[in-house]
Design a protein around this motif. Structure first.
Motif, PDB file in Angstrom:
ATOM      1  N   GLU A 188       0.836  -1.211   0.000  1.00  0.00           N
ATOM      2  CA  GLU A 188       0.000   0.000   0.000  1.00  0.00           C
ATOM      3  C   GLU A 188       0.866   1.254   0.000  1.00  0.00           C
TER       4      GLU A 188
ATOM      5  N   GLN B 299       1.128   4.112  -2.991  1.00  0.00           N
ATOM      6  CA  GLN B 299       0.973   5.561  -2.752  1.00  0.00           C
ATOM      7  C   GLN B 299       2.187   6.318  -3.293  1.00  0.00           C
TER       8      GLN B 299
ATOM      9  N   ARG C 259       1.791   6.650  -6.957  1.00  0.00           N
ATOM     10  CA  ARG C 259       0.820   7.723  -7.242  1.00  0.00           C
ATOM     11  C   ARG C 259       1.501   9.088  -7.181  1.00  0.00           C
ATOM     12  N   ASP C 260       2.268   9.291  -6.110  1.00  0.00           N
ATOM     13  CA  ASP C 260       2.921  10.588  -5.917  1.00  0.00           C
ATOM     14  C   ASP C 260       3.964  10.842  -7.011  1.00  0.00           C
TER      15      ASP C 260
END
Lengths: 229, 84
Positions: free
Chosen positions: A144, A148, A151-152
């Motif tokens: 997870e 993230q 994504r960033d």
């Protein structure tokens, strides 16, 4: 027994070149419904198990040929219609939905990063259920966290991101503007990876993960619509 | 390790020409492609059982693919472990 095997849909234009042959080395045909083009072949059905791998690659090659030039909506390999009339009816019924999705996705490709547990180098301690669950929880949190981080890292490149947990890891799908594939690879490949995880980056693929539900499963969608009446 | 059993999950999708020869590290490229052609895109028809690389992939009703190549990979890995 023969069936009509559909490969993909795309916005048909004069500048698009089409592949000559497809699954089973049979000719690939174009069916037009307004601006929507559908590629199809008449194939022997069912496909023999020993020909599945080659058929899958031939199918992929047809879709890839068009996808290299423009956005496509791929069908799944085992999607067949009874005959040409059934495909024509499908095209007429779904033309507007397909064209809407093609318009929305026309500048994008799908890039993917899969994060999965690295092969264990030391003996795993699964002596108790608790130890197993604890390790699993740690791996899940790591996945997870990495999702993230992806994504960033690709926020400036991504139009949309979807994350799906699978049995073999976390799959991160990113809608990226065509031409920025190598930027995506670069951004994701330099991210530090948590211990015990490996990554696999792939793409560009047709943006299948980002299709609307009514395009992805038109029969199910129409059943739902019919059921609601 | 037999032909078609070599699992190495670090490859990109490749062009058709480079995956014609199966086995070795090219196998996962093939599986990547299989995963996409079978599991990504418009679903029209289901209810089939096929076999890939000696592993049955089962597709059941309502046009939803319930078992994927991802599962096939798991099965292959389990078989490998059993062999060792």
């Amino acid at each position: 027994m023969s069936r009509v095997l559909a490969y993909c849909g795309f916005r048909h234009g004069a500048q698009i070149t089409l592949p000559a042959v497809g699954v089973g080395a049979v000719p690939v045909q174009l069916m037009s419904s307004g601006e929507l083009g559908l590629l199809w072949s008449e194939v022997e059905w069912p496909i023999a198990p020993d020909k599945m791998q080659r058929s899958a690659l031939e199918f992929h090659q047809v879709v890839r040929h068009v996808f290299n030039q423009t956005a496509v909506i791929p069908f799944r390999l085992l999607s067949v219609f009874e005959d040409q009339q059934a495909l024509a009816a499908f095209a007429a019924e779904n033309q507007a939905r397909f064209l809407r999705d093609l318009e929305r996705l026309k500048s994008f490709v799908q890039m993917e990063c899969v994060v999965y547990p690295a092969p264990a180098t030391e003996r795993q301690d699964f002596s108790s259920g608790k130890a197993y669950l604890e390790k699993k929880a740690v791996a899940m949190r790591s996945s997870e966290g990495f999702a993230q981080a992806v994504r960033d890292a690709v926020a400036h490149l991504s139009h949309e991101v979807r994350v799906r947990e699978g049995k073999n890891g976390t799959r991160i799908f990113v809608l990226v503007e065509r031409g920025h594939e190598s930027d995506f690879r670069q951004a994701v490949s330099v991210l530090p990876l948590p211990q015990h995880l490996s990554r696999r980056i792939s793409g560009p693929w047709p943006a299948a993960e980002f299709l609307s539900d009514e395009v992805k499963a038109p029969q199910i969608a129409s059943q739902k619509i019919a059921g609601a009446k | 390790m037999g032909r078609g059993r070599h699992i190495r999950l670090s490859l990109m999708p490749t062009d058709f020409e480079s995956v014609e020869v199966l086995g070795g590290e090219e196998e996962v490229s093939l599986l990547e492609i299989l995963d996409h052609v079978l599991n990504a895109g418009v679903v029209i028809h289901g209810s089939l059982v096929i076999s890939l690389a000696g592993v049955d992939l089962v597709y059941l009703g309502l046009n939803v693919v319930l078992t994927s190549v991802e599962t096939a990979l798991s099965n292959l890995q389990i078989q490998e472990k059993r062999k060792k």
